[in-house]
Structure formats: C-alpha cells, structure tokens
Design a protein around this motif. Structure first.
Motif, PDB file in Angstrom:
ATOM      1  N   LEU A  14       0.818  -1.212   0.000  1.00  0.00           N
ATOM      2  CA  LEU A  14       0.000   0.000   0.000  1.00  0.00           C
ATOM      3  C   LEU A  14       0.852   1.264   0.000  1.00  0.00           C
ATOM      4  O   LEU A  14       0.340   2.363  -0.180  1.00  0.00           O
ATOM      5  N   ARG A  15       2.132   1.099   0.178  1.00  0.00           N
ATOM      6  CA  ARG A  15       3.038   2.253   0.188  1.00  0.00           C
ATOM      7  C   ARG A  15       3.041   2.913  -1.190  1.00  0.00           C
ATOM      8  O   ARG A  15       3.157   2.240  -2.209  1.00  0.00           O
ATOM      9  N   ARG A  16       2.960   4.227  -1.189  1.00  0.00           N
ATOM     10  CA  ARG A  16       2.862   4.946  -2.455  1.00  0.00           C
ATOM     11  C   ARG A  16       4.054   4.665  -3.381  1.00  0.00           C
ATOM     12  O   ARG A  16       3.890   4.446  -4.584  1.00  0.00           O
ATOM     13  N   ASP A  17       5.248   4.681  -2.828  1.00  0.00           N
ATOM     14  CA  ASP A  17       6.436   4.545  -3.674  1.00  0.00           C
ATOM     15  C   ASP A  17       7.013   3.139  -3.657  1.00  0.00           C
ATOM     16  O   ASP A  17       8.216   2.952  -3.859  1.00  0.00           O
ATOM     17  N   LEU A  45     -10.198  -1.556   1.734  1.00  0.00           N
ATOM     18  CA  LEU A  45     -10.974  -2.681   2.256  1.00  0.00           C
ATOM     19  C   LEU A  45     -10.860  -2.727   3.779  1.00  0.00           C
ATOM     20  O   LEU A  45      -9.780  -2.493   4.330  1.00  0.00           O
ATOM     21  N   LEU A  47     -10.636  -4.791   7.389  1.00  0.00           N
ATOM     22  CA  LEU A  47     -10.121  -6.105   7.742  1.00  0.00           C
ATOM     23  C   LEU A  47     -11.256  -7.117   7.589  1.00  0.00           C
ATOM     24  O   LEU A  47     -12.399  -6.842   7.970  1.00  0.00           O
ATOM     25  N   TYR A  81       6.463 -10.029   3.205  1.00  0.00           N
ATOM     26  CA  TYR A  81       6.634  -9.529   4.563  1.00  0.00           C
ATOM     27  C   TYR A  81       6.845 -10.717   5.481  1.00  0.00           C
ATOM     28  O   TYR A  81       6.026 -11.640   5.522  1.00  0.00           O
ATOM     29  N   ASN A  82       7.930 -10.704   6.238  1.00  0.00           N
ATOM     30  CA  ASN A  82       8.192 -11.795   7.173  1.00  0.00           C
ATOM     31  C   ASN A  82       8.181 -13.151   6.476  1.00  0.00           C
ATOM     32  O   ASN A  82       7.559 -14.106   6.938  1.00  0.00           O
ATOM     33  N   VAL A  85       3.220 -14.092   2.820  1.00  0.00           N
ATOM     34  CA  VAL A  85       2.266 -13.215   2.139  1.00  0.00           C
ATOM     35  C   VAL A  85       1.991 -11.963   2.975  1.00  0.00           C
ATOM     36  O   VAL A  85       1.831 -12.044   4.187  1.00  0.00           O
ATOM     37  N   PRO A  86       1.919 -10.783   2.354  1.00  0.00           N
ATOM     38  CA  PRO A  86       1.582  -9.568   3.106  1.00  0.00           C
ATOM     39  C   PRO A  86       0.147  -9.626   3.619  1.00  0.00           C
ATOM     40  O   PRO A  86      -0.754 -10.090   2.910  1.00  0.00           O
ATOM     41  N   GLY A  87      -0.056  -9.112   4.838  1.00  0.00           N
ATOM     42  CA  GLY A  87      -1.394  -9.081   5.400  1.00  0.00           C
ATOM     43  C   GLY A  87      -2.419  -8.392   4.512  1.00  0.00           C
ATOM     44  O   GLY A  87      -3.503  -8.936   4.274  1.00  0.00           O
ATOM     45  N   PRO A  88      -2.127  -7.207   4.008  1.00  0.00           N
ATOM     46  CA  PRO A  88      -3.141  -6.518   3.205  1.00  0.00           C
ATOM     47  C   PRO A  88      -3.524  -7.280   1.931  1.00  0.00           C
ATOM     48  O   PRO A  88      -4.682  -7.236   1.508  1.00  0.00           O
ATOM     49  N   LYS A  90      -3.410 -10.660   1.569  1.00  0.00           N
ATOM     50  CA  LYS A  90      -4.235 -11.817   1.951  1.00  0.00           C
ATOM     51  C   LYS A  90      -5.625 -11.359   2.355  1.00  0.00           C
ATOM     52  O   LYS A  90      -6.628 -12.028   2.043  1.00  0.00           O
ATOM     53  N   ASN A  91      -5.692 -10.208   3.003  1.00  0.00           N
ATOM     54  CA  ASN A  91      -6.988  -9.656   3.384  1.00  0.00           C
ATOM     55  C   ASN A  91      -7.867  -9.438   2.148  1.00  0.00           C
ATOM     56  O   ASN A  91      -9.060  -9.777   2.134  1.00  0.00           O
ATOM     57  N   LEU A  93      -7.579 -10.962  -0.796  1.00  0.00           N
ATOM     58  CA  LEU A  93      -7.946 -12.259  -1.379  1.00  0.00           C
ATOM     59  C   LEU A  93      -9.029 -12.934  -0.541  1.00  0.00           C
ATOM     60  O   LEU A  93      -9.910 -13.612  -1.086  1.00  0.00           O
TER      61      LEU A  93
END
Lengths: 190, 190, 190, 190
Positions: A14-17, A45, A47, A81-82, A85-88, A90-91, A93
């Motif tokens: 979600l980061r702009r750059d 979206l 959570l 991330y870690n 899959v990134p949380g946002p 997966k959220n 999907l």
C-alpha cells in the motif's frame, strides 16, 4: 487473435512509492496488445470479518468485487513480509474469494498470474508460494511460470520509477506473453 | 515455581461469535496458575502500510504494540481462510514485527504458541504452518507441539460457547502446560 | 559450562563434491568446544517402505538410527531441489522418525539446527521451510534462527573446498553458538 | 473428441498394500475413455545423486524417464509422511526433472494431477502442497482442483482393496474428467 482481455491488477503493497507498485506500473505499460491491465485498489478494504458480510456490504468490498468480476483475469503483484504473504494482500484475497450480496465470488474462475519484488535476494519466492496455495484451494488456474522474482529491487528501476533492468524486463515480457495464452486456454468458457 | 507469565492472545478471527474466539476464551479460562492470558485486540489496526510508519504512528498500532511488549509471551489463535493464514492475523503480525516510535518490535524475542479451529477437517494445519514460517523468520521460539488443530468446531463447544470436547480439552491443557516450560526456557533472559 | 554435546550431521546432498558437504565440513571444523559434530551418512538407506519395517530391519536403517540415538542433537545440511526438500534428505528423515526394532524413533526429542547452500540466490530458504514443517510435526525443537542461507555457493569456498566467505563464516559461527545454548535449554532432560 | 491420452501414474508409497496404491488402482479402473492410465514404478530408483548423472545412467532412471517421456500427462498419487512430501516420491520427482543422456527432462511440459490418501484427517493436503511447489517451479501445468484428499482411508475401501466410498468416487471421477480437459488445453502443442 486472442483478446483483448481485461486484467485486474492487485498490488499487495500500500506504500505509495513501493517497488511493487513500480513493478505493477511496468506490467501495465508493457502489456501486449491482447491485455488491458488496470489496478483494482485494495487499500480501502476493511479487515476481513464475517460479521460485515450482510446488507449493506462494505462499499469498498462491493467496489473491488465489481471491478474483479468485470475482468477476464487477475495479476497479483506481491511484496514479501516476514518471509510470507503480506497481510493486506491476503486480506483482499479473503474478501474477494467470498460471494457477496452483488453476486458470486469475484475471483471465481479467473486465470491469475503472479509477480513480485523485494529489496533483498528472495524476490518474493515465499510470498508467491503462499498466494499460490490460497488460489489453488479456490481451484483457480494460476500461470505456472516463469517465476518473476525481482530481487534487489533498488537496482532495477531508474529515478523516475521506471523498470529498466534488461533481464527483468525480458522475464516480465515473457510472463505477459504466456499469460495471454494462459487466459485464452483457461478462462471460463475458454 | 516458574512464572506467572503474562501471555498476549491474538485472535485471527474478528467475528464476534467465531470458533476461534471461543477457543481463545477456553485457553484463558483453563490457563494454569503460571500463565495469565489476556487478549490483545487486532481488529482496529489499519492495513499495514509503511507510509503510516511515521510520527504520529497510528494509535491502534501503538496500543497493540505496547500490550505485546508488556507480555512475556504470545498465544496466536488462528482460523484458516483459503487454506492459509487469515489476512487480519497476518496484518497484525506484520505490524507487530516492526519497531515503532515507541520502541523495538513488539514481537521481539517472545515465545509463541499456536492453536486454531476450523468447521471442517483441516483444523488450521495449513494456516498454522504459514504463521510458523513468518515467526521463524523473526527467530522467535515457537512451541513445536502438540498440534492443537480443532476440527469440526461445531461439535466441540456447547451452546454457551464453552469448549466441552474431552479430547480437545486434554490437548489444550497439554499445550498450555508445555508452554509454561517453553516460556521458562526460551524467554529473553530465561 | 554446557556440553560437550554430540551432534549428528545429516547432509542432504549425496554428491561427493557438493557445496553442502563443504558447508557441513565447515560446521564440523568450526564447532565450538561445546559441540562435537560428526556426519551420519544417509546414502545407503533404502527408499522408505513400510514393508521393510520388520525383522530384520535394513542394516543401514539400524546403523543410522543407532548413530542418531547416541547423539544429543542433529544438524541438517540441505541443498534445495526443485524449490523444495531433496528426496534423499526427506527419505532419511522419514526413516529416522520411525521407531525401529532397536528402539524409539531416533529423532525423538532431539534439538535440531538447519543450514544449507545453493548455487543461486535462494540459499535453501524453501527447502529449509519444508524440513521445518516435517520436524515441527514431530514436536522437535528446531533452532529458530539465524537463517544460514548460503547463496551463490561457488563464490563462498576456496579451491580446497574450505568456506572462506567472511559473512557466511560469521553467520555459521553465530548459529553454532546459539545451537549450544538451544541444546542446553531444549534437550530431553535439559 | 479429445485423446485418448496416456497418463503415467506415480505412486509415492512403496508398500504393497498401501492405501495410495489402492487409490491409484481405482483411478486406473475408473479412467474415462479419453485417459489410459498406467503406473510407472519408482521403487527401483537410486537415491538422487548427481554423481550418477553420467554414462551409463542408472538403468532404473532411464527406464522411468522413458516411460514418462512417452506419456501425455502424469498422475501423482501421494501419501503424507511427517506432514510433508514422502521421501521416495520427492526422490522420483528429483530424478525425473533432470535431463538424462537419453533426452530432455521426462517431466518437461507434462500436465499433472494430484490425488492422495491418509489414514487420518489430513488427506495429504500438506504433502500435495509441497508437490505442487516443486512442480510449479518446473513451470508445469498442475490441475488446480478439485482437491482429492482421501481421509480416514481405512473406511473408504472394501476388503478386496476396491474404492467403495461414494463421495470419494465422485470426487475422483470429477478430477479425472477435468483432467481430460486440462490435458487437452495445457499439453505441449495443445
């Protein structure tokens, strides 16, 4: 000739750059004539929460769902991330795999392709593997290869944010070409 | 005697009546004397976005982070969405693995245990595996076993929401007992 | 002082000149005073087959099992084949997780550490994740980190096969040091 | 009409009376007219070892490779050992993904379908996920679904070893029907 097919692009950062946004933009810019790629934003979206699955559904879920349903296929652009899959992403999907008040699950039957970028050496191999596991369980046809694992992202783009690395451009172009054929063969009604 | 240790419980399902919330409540109720388990809510966290990582940090991130930092250990209670980790849970782990303006990454060095429930037969085996992959990459000591994979959740709880299935109670108790010893051995300074 | 602990090293590559064998040899050579690492060969094991689990058990299984049982801990050294665990390594773990006519499962309760090397950029991240999944299911305490993912192996060793890359040596030493403490805390009876 | 296509079946369990062998036999017996399924045995393959990749190649590798190359598609039938892919199956896939003295990698370009059985509740979900990860990395088109996860295998077959469970038969038939279409669309030259 096949297509043109409309492709909904989902960017997991979600980061702009973000590097992945730049990678998504490169895919949009280099799409072959048979593909029209456009982003479906996922940053608004809520959570995922089944208690929200009732009339009225959240506007952002309905909007993203409608955009997905209207597309022939999906391009997932994912950071890692870690080691996963990134949380946002997966959220998104999780929401988009649910039928809504407006119709069937937006992801239903869509051919999917995956790409991703990391600052380090992993190139999102592990994040993509987890996204594949979720999509497989939905019985979606996900393009098997080539792997577009963009490593050391800071070295692949110029100051304007354009993808300039020759090898990466070649892999991305190969993926997009194969994706046309994959959509042609594996879309619903295809 | 060891402890008592404070344990922050994170529930991956945001639904009020979720099986996993009931399972978390069972863990809280049955905690041995050496453990004090309390929920750290994650439903108000924004979607992870590095652009938000600047002063002022989102209040919800700071609040959850402070609660985590104050705990000796973490209990993750996870459903399974699309054969994989739930988006809201991964979102929380992504935030809680970042250092904030208020201090080091809240998850840093915390011993972790995992439990989960599904309506079907999988019992969150695949979701827990993905959570483990993320936590391992943070070098956290995650209790190896026993697996608490609660299957066919609708048959394990009574109408008041209390966990009543004998086998599940026994496994949960075993996990909690081992967790005490695991925290004792593997906590920072332990 | 802790130890000295005996560590059984299992090398997932059977090739004589493999990078992983060289990496294992580096671990043996650099083991701190509290660790005595020695290889338990797995190249003579038959393919796992339950029909062979009867008297007399295959000699190679009994021999490897006895060597494992006598050790305090296990070091798994793994290459990555097809983005996943090598067949010969998984075959060994499948045998060594079974009780034999000579006693309980040789892996039972052993603390484990993982290292691995690849010619390319992945450094066995995906193979190690799969090995972890198998070992977790056996409830074994596997050292969470640091990750020793040796990438571009051809650049890390000298002509004699000795590990010479400074960064890799440092990571390996860190892992071995932490392994001593991990064994101390998590071994059976520890 | 499509086909008939020849399908090489690989059974990951070497035990003579294994549930997975019975499941493979059920698939062979119920194959639709467009599929001719026959086993390619993997029990005689040596443990994978690059030092054996030179003339003369092991006879068993050449034989299995030739049988695979002659087939239009592959059916992988897998048990689950230690929550993951069986060693003998991964060993076969490691060999069959290598080009040999007799030609290109036998798996090259083959459409694949997966099925599997366990005595317990997991039904090989985790083993199949790992097999998918390996095959994806080879860019192979693996049938996305339906999942044929045969749970509690002892209750699904009769005394003669025939698959008799109605639900499982239905899922297997559905998978085989979809596999015909999948091969038609995704085989090389298809």
């Amino acid at each position: 000739m096949a297509g043109p097919y409309t492709v909904a692009a989902i960017c997991g950062s979600l980061r702009r750059d973000s590097w992945n946004r730049k990678l998504m933009n490169a895919a949009i810019a280099r799409a072959p004539a048979a593909l029209a790629i456009a982003e479906v934003p996922i940053g608004d979206l809520p959570l995922f929460n089944e208690d929200l699955e009732r009339d009225p559904w959240p506007d952002a879920v309905l909007a993203a769902g409608a955009a997905l349903r209207a597309a022939d296929a999906v391009l997932v652009v994912t950071p890692e991330y870690n080691a996963s899959v990134p949380g946002p992403l997966k959220n998104a999907l999780d929401w988009l795999s649910r039928k809504t008040s407006a119709g069937p699950a937006p992801m239903n039957g869509k051919p999917v392709a995956l790409i991703g970028a990391t600052p380090g050496l992993m190139g999102t191999a592990r994040a993509q593997a987890q996204v594949r596991q979720a999509l497989q369980n939905l019985s979606l046809p996900v393009l098997p290869g080539p792997n577009v694992f963009v490593t050391q992202a800071a070295t692949r783009f110029d100051d304007s944010g354009a993808l300039t690395d020759e090898m990466t451009l070649k892999m991305l172009d190969t993926l997009l070409e194969r994706f046309v054929n994959w959509i042609e063969r594996n879309r619903v009604g295809g």
